[in-house]
Structures are given as C-alpha cells and as structure tokens.
Scaffold this motif. Structure first.
Motif, PDB file in Angstrom:
ATOM      1  N   ALA A   1      58.445  78.443  65.200  1.00 50.00           N
ATOM      2  CA  ALA A   1      58.216  79.528  66.161  1.00 50.00           C
ATOM      3  C   ALA A   1      59.193  80.687  66.047  1.00 50.00           C
ATOM      4  CB  ALA A   1      58.246  78.968  67.582  1.00 50.00           C
ATOM      5  N   ALA A   2      60.248  80.531  65.258  1.00 49.31           N
ATOM      6  CA  ALA A   2      61.193  81.634  65.036  1.00 49.31           C
ATOM      7  C   ALA A   2      61.753  81.501  63.630  1.00 49.31           C
ATOM      8  CB  ALA A   2      62.331  81.597  66.060  1.00 49.31           C
ATOM      9  N   VAL A   3      61.833  82.604  62.936  1.00 51.22           N
ATOM     10  CA  VAL A   3      62.416  82.626  61.598  1.00 51.22           C
ATOM     11  C   VAL A   3      63.698  83.445  61.668  1.00 51.22           C
ATOM     12  CG1 VAL A   3      60.181  82.330  60.460  1.00 51.22           C
ATOM     13  CG2 VAL A   3      61.031  84.637  60.931  1.00 51.22           C
ATOM     14  N   PRO A   4      64.571  83.334  60.671  1.00 48.58           N
ATOM     15  CA  PRO A   4      65.837  84.082  60.750  1.00 48.58           C
ATOM     16  C   PRO A   4      65.664  85.569  61.028  1.00 48.58           C
ATOM     17  CG  PRO A   4      65.975  82.446  59.010  1.00 48.58           C
ATOM     18  CD  PRO A   4      64.562  82.396  59.522  1.00 48.58           C
ATOM     19  N   ASP A   5      64.627  86.196  60.468  1.00 51.70           N
ATOM     20  CA  ASP A   5      64.420  87.631  60.698  1.00 51.70           C
ATOM     21  C   ASP A   5      64.129  87.957  62.157  1.00 51.70           C
ATOM     22  OD1 ASP A   5      64.851  88.210  58.068  1.00 51.70           O
ATOM     23  OD2 ASP A   5      62.741  88.509  57.542  1.00 51.70           O
ATOM     24  N   THR A   6      63.546  87.024  62.907  1.00 56.58           N
ATOM     25  CA  THR A   6      63.285  87.282  64.321  1.00 56.58           C
ATOM     26  C   THR A   6      64.416  86.772  65.208  1.00 56.58           C
ATOM     27  OG1 THR A   6      62.001  85.228  64.586  1.00 56.58           O
ATOM     28  CG2 THR A   6      60.783  87.233  64.001  1.00 56.58           C
TER      29      THR A   6
ATOM     30  N   SER B   1      70.230  79.371  56.846  1.00 54.20           N
ATOM     31  CA  SER B   1      69.706  80.725  57.044  1.00 54.20           C
ATOM     32  C   SER B   1      69.705  81.101  58.526  1.00 54.20           C
ATOM     33  CB  SER B   1      68.297  80.844  56.457  1.00 54.20           C
ATOM     34  OG  SER B   1      67.367  80.042  57.155  1.00 54.20           O
ATOM     35  N   TYR B   2      69.535  80.115  59.406  1.00 53.43           N
ATOM     36  CA  TYR B   2      69.632  80.389  60.844  1.00 53.43           C
ATOM     37  C   TYR B   2      71.082  80.619  61.255  1.00 53.43           C
ATOM     38  CZ  TYR B   2      64.740  78.988  61.538  1.00 53.43           C
ATOM     39  OH  TYR B   2      63.366  78.910  61.498  1.00 53.43           O
ATOM     40  N   ARG B   3      71.964  79.797  60.723  1.00 53.48           N
ATOM     41  CA  ARG B   3      73.387  79.978  61.055  1.00 53.48           C
ATOM     42  C   ARG B   3      73.877  81.343  60.583  1.00 53.48           C
ATOM     43  NH1 ARG B   3      73.782  74.434  59.056  1.00 53.48           N
ATOM     44  NH2 ARG B   3      74.036  72.999  60.832  1.00 53.48           N
TER      45      ARG B   3
ATOM     46  N   ALA C   1      72.509  81.979  64.862  1.00 53.82           N
ATOM     47  CA  ALA C   1      71.921  80.935  65.697  1.00 53.82           C
ATOM     48  C   ALA C   1      72.782  79.690  65.694  1.00 53.82           C
ATOM     49  CB  ALA C   1      70.524  80.596  65.194  1.00 53.82           C
ATOM     50  N   GLN C   2      72.675  78.916  66.762  1.00 55.44           N
ATOM     51  CA  GLN C   2      73.277  77.591  66.809  1.00 55.44           C
ATOM     52  C   GLN C   2      72.248  76.582  66.305  1.00 55.44           C
ATOM     53  OE1 GLN C   2      74.721  76.680  70.734  1.00 55.44           O
ATOM     54  NE2 GLN C   2      75.778  78.644  70.957  1.00 55.44           N
ATOM     55  N   VAL C   3      72.624  75.742  65.377  1.00 57.59           N
ATOM     56  CA  VAL C   3      71.729  74.718  64.847  1.00 57.59           C
ATOM     57  C   VAL C   3      72.255  73.365  65.289  1.00 57.59           C
ATOM     58  CG1 VAL C   3      70.710  73.692  62.793  1.00 57.59           C
ATOM     59  CG2 VAL C   3      71.116  76.160  62.880  1.00 57.59           C
TER      60      VAL C   3
END
Length: 376
Positions: A17-22, A49-51, A55-57
């Motif tokens: 539902a969310a990718v790094p670009d969003t 890529s999220y970190r 983002a927190q993973v």
C-alpha cells in the motif's frame, strides 16, 4: 501522525500500500511511517529502501497505536481488533463480500475508507484505485491471451507465406477493457470490442479497434458505469454476440457492475463453438465471471478451447500496480491532513463522504448498512 503499512497476508496478494516514493513525502511532512518488515518485498521495495527515505521498519505488529493504516486487501477482523478507537484505515474493503470485516470496523470505532467507493468526479481522479488497478488488469489479460494462444497475434509476411493476424474480441470497454484493446493492438491483433454503453464506441475506435454494434438499448448507469440488465435483454445480447465470439481467436471479458456479481455475457455453448485452440480470458472470474464456468485462478478446457479465470490480475504485476495504488492512497489521505499536519476527517467533503464506510461506531455507507441489517 503515525501511519502504518502492514504486510499483506491474503494468498496471492503481492502488492503493497505504500512504496518508498510515496513514503518519502509523508516523512518529510513530519509524519511517522511504520512499515512491517517484508511488506514491499514482492513489489521489489525492500526494507532498506524504506529506511532510506526515513520510514521505520519493524518485524512485529504495526497496527497497534496507528493513527492511519494504509492497506491493499481488506483487513481481517483479528487485525482490526488491534486498532485503537478513532484510527483511520484506507484501502479496499469489499464491503458486500466481507460483512464481518465491516462489523469489526464499526464495533472498533474505526473510520474506514473504501477506495472502491471513491466518487468518479474530476477532482478525485488521482485517488481512483479502481481505475489504476483496472489498467494493470486489462494489460495483464491481453498478455495472458497472447501467451496461451498457440499462434501469433500479429500479421507476418514471410518467404514461407503469410501468417494472418489473430482476431481478438473484448467484451467490456471500461478502463480494463480499453487497456486490453490497446495492448492487443500493440501486439498486432485485429480487435473488436463491445460494451453496453454506446458512449464507449468512440473510445474503442480511438484505440484502433472496431466497435461491435448490437440492436439493443443502452444501459448506462450512474458515474459512467454499466448497470445491471434484465434476463431477457441479457439472453438477447448473448444471442447477438454468439457469432462474434465464434469467429474470435481470443476472447477477453472485463465487464463489471460495482458491488454486484459480474454479468454473464458468454455461455459454455458459445465458448465451445469457438475455433480449436482459441483462448478465453475472464477478468471478472473473482466476482462470478462473465463467462459461464470460469474459475478464478484456474485454466479449464471447454472442448478444444482454453478458458482462463483471472485471479489477482493486478497482483501479477506488483511493481507498477503498487506504485499506482500507493499514489492513489496518499492522494486520498491528503484530504484528511490539515495545514499543521493533524488528522482531520471532514465528512462534508464529497470525496471522503462517498468513500467512508464506517465512522464513530456507525456504518455510513447505506447499501452496506442495509446488507448488514439483512444478515443480522
């Protein structure tokens, strides 16, 4: 605001539902985005890529304490039970097919937005997940037909002789159907298409296909969608479509009525009358099927014809499907964020009001509320 992105657990679901670009602009706006480890793996968005975008993973539960949950498939009742009262969820809800989930959202005092219900108005186009995912599904159907057909789609003129192009018939000329038409044309097929809405004829022709004219009245519903037809008309339509189906090498069906079972457009006898080696691809198999006997996720033999019931069509191309879907969700979420970054659910906004299913312990979407009352 704490925004959670859980890993999808439904079998066959590969989107996220969310990718790094969003995620990046949400973090830059000061929000905390918590992504469950591995959530984007099948869409080729790894944890690093999220970190990298802030983002927190986390390995464990991301739902407890979340202000907003972004998801693809409907949350299970057990997951909903972990949400705090007043939390907001944004994703597909399938309210008519999953009433237990709606009840759980209502009882948990969760405000749930169903992307299937986003109004089809100009200012909501960027939030229309049905459209973005239908585009992926239509493209995938055309590829499925081309891969399974035991002959070429395009015309070939060779020293060994001429190979005529395949004939493709597309039933349903919404977003998925138009994308199937465009893809089949790019592959070189001769394409015909039919839709119950005469207004779609110009769109079909703009894609380079021939619009099939039947001597029937139109049945266009609200918002540009098709609406249900009576059985007499449906039977007459099948009778008139039969010769077009019979002469096709590949049949792709994409017709749907929102919130209702898919209309039956093609009978088993019509399929059996197709040429040996022909292929049928039914995008609507998960909602009952446009073609009699379609089984979602399976290919069956009808005489010497292969009939494919599509399942998780958009998930078959999870990278781009996720990219488009994630952008739909963040655009919808933007309507709920105030200038100072606070979560504000304004149900006077026609887009939010149209998409809201549950809020403050009530079911606001009238058809869903009536369905729950009938089942209680």
């Amino acid at each position: 605001m704490r925004i959670a992105v859980p890993a999808e657990t439904r079998p066959g679901e590969r989107r996220v539902a969310a990718v790094p670009d969003t995620v990046a602009p949400l973090v830059q706006a000061g929000h905390v985005v918590v992504v469950q480890s591995g959530a984007g793996a099948q869409a080729l968005s790894d944890d690093e890529s999220y970190r990298a975008v802030g983002a927190q993973v986390v390995d464990g539960d991301v739902l407890a304490g979340a202000d907003v949950v972004l998801h693809v498939r409907p949350l299970l009742p057990a997951d909903i039970a972990r949400l705090k009262p007043g939390a907001v969820t944004v994703g597909f809800l399938s309210p008519s097919a999953e009433p237990d989930g709606v009840r759980a959202l209502r009882d948990a005092q969760v405000t749930a937005f169903s992307v299937e219900l986003v109004p089809r108005i100009s200012r909501a186009q960027s939030m229309d997940a049905l459209t973005s995912q239908a585009l992926v599904g239509g493209y995938r159907c055309a590829l499925e037909a081309a891969m399974r057909l035991p002959r070429f789609f395009p015309l070939f003129m060779t020293a060994a002789g001429t190979v005529p192009p395949a004939r493709v018939l597309v039933l349903g000329a919404g977003v998925a159907g138009l994308q199937a038409i465009a893809t089949a044309k790019r592959l070189g097929a001769v394409v015909e298409a039919y839709d119950v809405r005469p207004a779609s004829a110009d769109e079909v022709r703009s894609m380079g296909a021939t619009f099939v004219q039947l001597d029937l009245e139109s049945i266009e519903g609200a918002g540009g969608y098709a609406r249900e037809m009576g059985e007499d008309r449906a039977a007459r339509q099948r009778e008139l479509l039969a010769p077009f189906v019979a002469r096709s090498d590949a049949l792709i069906t994409t017709a749907a009525v929102p919130g209702r079972p898919a209309p039956l457009l093609v009978t088993r006898e019509m399929v059996a009358a197709m040429k040996p080696g022909s292929v049928v691809v039914d995008l609507a198999a998960e909602s009952g099927g446009n073609v009699e006997g379609s089984i979602a996720g399976e290919a069956i033999q009808v005489g010497r014809v292969i009939q494919v019931g599509m399942a998780d069509a958009a998930s078959a191309m999870p990278v781009d499907a996720s990219r488009l879907y994630a952008k739909n969700l963040t655009n919808l979420l933007a309507l709920m964020v105030s200038g100072d970054g606070e979560l504000v659910v304004d149900l006077d906004d026609e887009v939010l009001a149209g998409a809201c299913v549950t809020h403050a312990g009530d079911v606001l979407h009238e058809p869903t509320r009536l369905l729950l009352e009938e089942g209680s």
